[in-house]
Design an enzyme around this catalytic site. Structure first.
Site, PDB file in Angstrom:
ATOM      1  CE  LYS A  26      33.653 -13.727  33.120  1.00  0.00           C
ATOM      2  NZ  LYS A  26      33.320 -12.753  32.013  1.00  0.00           N
TER       3      LYS A  26
HETATM    4  C1  LIG Z   1      35.253  -8.847  36.447  1.00  0.00           C
HETATM    5  C2  LIG Z   1      34.398  -8.553  35.490  1.00  0.00           C
HETATM    6  N1  LIG Z   1      33.683  -7.608  35.380  1.00  0.00           N
HETATM    7  C3  LIG Z   1      32.805  -7.247  34.110  1.00  0.00           C
HETATM    8  C4  LIG Z   1      33.236  -8.170  32.989  1.00  0.00           C
HETATM    9  C5  LIG Z   1      32.633  -8.018  31.620  1.00  0.00           C
HETATM   10  O1  LIG Z   1      31.665  -8.893  31.326  1.00  0.00           O
HETATM   11  P1  LIG Z   1      31.267  -8.936  29.731  1.00  0.00           P
HETATM   12  O2  LIG Z   1      32.506  -9.930  29.210  1.00  0.00           O
HETATM   13  O3  LIG Z   1      30.117 -10.119  29.558  1.00  0.00           O
HETATM   14  O4  LIG Z   1      31.087  -7.924  28.978  1.00  0.00           O
HETATM   15  C6  LIG Z   1      34.101  -9.381  33.023  1.00  0.00           C
HETATM   16  C7  LIG Z   1      34.272 -10.357  31.882  1.00  0.00           C
HETATM   17  O5  LIG Z   1      35.158 -11.077  31.986  1.00  0.00           O
HETATM   18  C8  LIG Z   1      34.816  -9.581  34.333  1.00  0.00           C
HETATM   19  O6  LIG Z   1      35.487 -10.626  34.434  1.00  0.00           O
END
Ligand SMILES: Cc1ncc(COP(=O)(O)O)c(C=O)c1O
Length: 400
Positions: A196
Site C-alpha cells: 500500500k
Molecule cells: C480495497 C481493499 N479493501 C480492503 C483490503 C484489505 O486490507 P488488508 O490486506 O490490510 O487486510 C485491501 C487490501 O488489499 C484492499 O485493496
C-alpha cells in the site's frame, strides 16, 4: 530501437530491474530497531501505537483513529461498531478486493453486490436501486486510489439513513472537495499492508472516525472486547471482540513513514500520474485514464489504464505478459469479480449468482479492460518514462 516485442525475441525496454517497493526510510528502520531493543512490543507496554493513532487522525483530519491489525480488521470492526450484524444487508461494489465483502460476512451480515461506473467506483444509483428495509450500510471503495463520487453517495445514504463506510485501503491521501478520504462517511478504513501507500512493516490497518462512540467500540472490539474508562483495575470484557492489535514495531514504522507521506510519497505519485496522464490520455488503444476533477483528487495507489479492446488484437492478460517481458513490474492480475468468487456465489448474496452477475456487468467489463500500472515513489522519472515507452510499444504491436 526495434519495435519487436521482447515477448517475440526483441530487446527489452527496461534492461535493469526497477527499484523495489516498499523501501522503508532509514528513520523507520532505526525506530523499529529501537522498539525491538526496548522489549516493549505491545501497545499496552509502549507509546508508539497511541502516538501513531494521534498523528494519523491529525493527518487525515478526524478526531479519532484506532489502529488495528490490517485493513480487513478495520472494515470488520467498523461494520460491527456501526451496528451492522446478522440480518443486515450491506451494499458493496463487486469491483473491489475480496477483503471488502468478506468483512461483511465476518460481521454476520450479507453483502449485496452492486455495479460501478466507468471510473471504477460505486455507482451512486445503486443505493436507491438495491436498498431494502434490511439495508444497514454501504461501503464506498476508492479503488486504485480513485475517489468515489462522494457528493452523491453521501446524499443518497444520508437520505435513506444508511451508514456509510469508506474503504480507503487503496486511497490514503485522496481528497473529495478538499476533505481527505476516510473523513467523509461514518468511518474510514485503511490498510497498511506491504503493497500500500504506507506500510507498517508488512501488515496494519486503521479506522478513522469523527464519532467518539464508534471509535470506542472499534477499540474495544479490536481488543478482545475490553471496555476502557472507569477506574476498574482489571478492564471488563463486555463484547465478543477479537485480537486485532497493531504492534509497537509496526506503529514505529508507521509514524516514521507518515512523516514523509505528503512531501515525498504522495508528491511523487502525483507527479508521476501527471506524466502518465500526459502520455496516455490521447493514446490510441486507451479509452480512459483516472483524471482528477474539480471535486476529486486521486491518491494514485495504482494507475488504472483502460484499454480499447475493440482496437487491439489481444486482451489485457496478453498485454500484461508483453509488458512483463519488456521488464516492467506490474501489480498482480486482479482475478475475478467478487460476485463471482465461490465464497459469495453460494448464497451469501440474496440473488442467484447469475442475477448478481447481471447487475455487475460494468464491473466485469472494466476488469477485462483495465491495466494497472505502478507509480511507486521509490522510482524516478526515467522509470516512468520506461513504463510509458513499453506501454506504447506493446499497444502499437497489438493494434488492429
Ligand atoms: C480495497 C481493499 N479493501 C480492503 C483490503 C484489505 O486490507 P488488508 O490486506 O490490510 O487486510 C485491501 C487490501 O488489499 C484492499 O485493496
Amino acid at each position: 530501437m526495434t519495435d519487436t516485442l521482447a515477448l517475440f525475441g526483441g530487446p527489452k525496454t527496461a534492461a535493469e530491474p526497477f527499484p523495489a517497493w516498499p523501501r522503508l526510510s532509514d528513520k523507520a528502520q532505526a525506530e523499529a530497531a529501537a522498539v525491538l531493543a526496548s522489549g516493549r512490543l505491545v501497545q499496552s507496554a509502549g507509546t508508539r501505537v497511541t502516538a501513531f493513532e494521534a498523528a494519523f487522525a491529525a493527518w487525515v483530519g478526524v478526531p479519532h483513529a484506532v489502529a488495528v491489525a490490517n485493513g480487513t480488521a478495520a472494515l470488520h470492526t467498523a461494520l460491527a461498531a456501526l451496528g451492522v450484524g446478522p440480518g443486515d444487508e450491506v451494499i458493496v461494489p463487486s469491483h473491489t478486493f475480496v477483503a471488502t465483502p468478506l468483512a461483511i460476512l465476518h460481521a454476520g451480515a450479507r453483502p449485496v453486490f452492486c455495479d460501478v461506473t466507468d471510473d471504477q467506483t460505486i455507482d451512486p444509483r445503486a443505493i436507491d436501486e438495491l436498498a431494502t428495509p434490511r439495508t444497514r450500510a454501504v461501503i464506498a471503495v476508492h479503488l486504485y486510489g480513485v475517489m468515489c463520487d462522494m457528493g452523491r453517495i453521501l446524499e443518497r445514504s444520508r437520505a435513506r439513513g444508511i451508514v456509510l463506510i469508506e474503504d480507503c485501503a487503496q486511497a490514503l491521501g485522496g481528497e473529495w472537495q478538499g476533505r481527505r478520504a476516510g473523513t467523509l462517511g461514518d468511518a474510514g478504513c485503511f490498510s497498511f499492508s506491504q503493497v500500500k501507500h504506507l506500510t507498517t512493516a508488512g501488515e496494519g490497518g486503521m479506522v478513522a472516525t469523527a464519532d467518539a462512540g464508534v471509535a470506542g467500540r472499534v477499540r474495544s472490539l479490536a481488543d478482545l472486547g475490553r471496555e476502557r474508562g472507569g477506574d476498574a483495575a482489571v478492564l471488563p470484557h463486555v463484547r465478543p471482540g477479537w485480537n486485532y492489535h497493531l504492534t509497537e514495531v509496526q506503529a514505529a514504522v508507521g509514524l516514521a513513514e507518515l512523516e514523509r507521506l505528503e512531501s515525498w510519497n504522495l508528491a511523487r505519485r502525483q507527479g508521476f500520474a501527471k506524466a502518465y496522464d500526459h502520455a496516455f490520455s490521447q493514446l490510441p488503444g486507451v479509452t480512459a485514464v483516472p483524471l482528477n476533477t474539480d471535486a476529486r483528487r486521486n491518491a494514485y495507489w495504482v494507475y488504472p489504464l483502460q484499454l480499447d479492446l475493440a482496437h487491439l488484437t489481444c486482451g489485457v492478460e496478453r498485454v500484461r505478459e508483453a509488458l512483463a517481458a519488456e521488464g516492467i513490474p506490474l501489480p498482480p492480475a486482479t482475478g475475478r469479480e467478487c460476485c463471482e468468487e465461490p465464497v459469495f456465489a453460494g448464497g451469501a448474496d440474496a440473488a442467484a449468482p447469475a442475477a448478481t452477475h447481471a447487475r455487475c456487468l460494468n464491473a466485469a467489463a472494466l476488469r477485462a479492460r483495465t491495466l494497472g500500472l505502478y507509480l511507486h515513489p521509490t522510482w524516478d522519472r526515467p522509470h516512468i518514462d520506461l513504463v510509458v515507452a513499453a506501454v506504447k510499444k506493446v499497444l502499437r504491436a497489438f493494434r488492429r
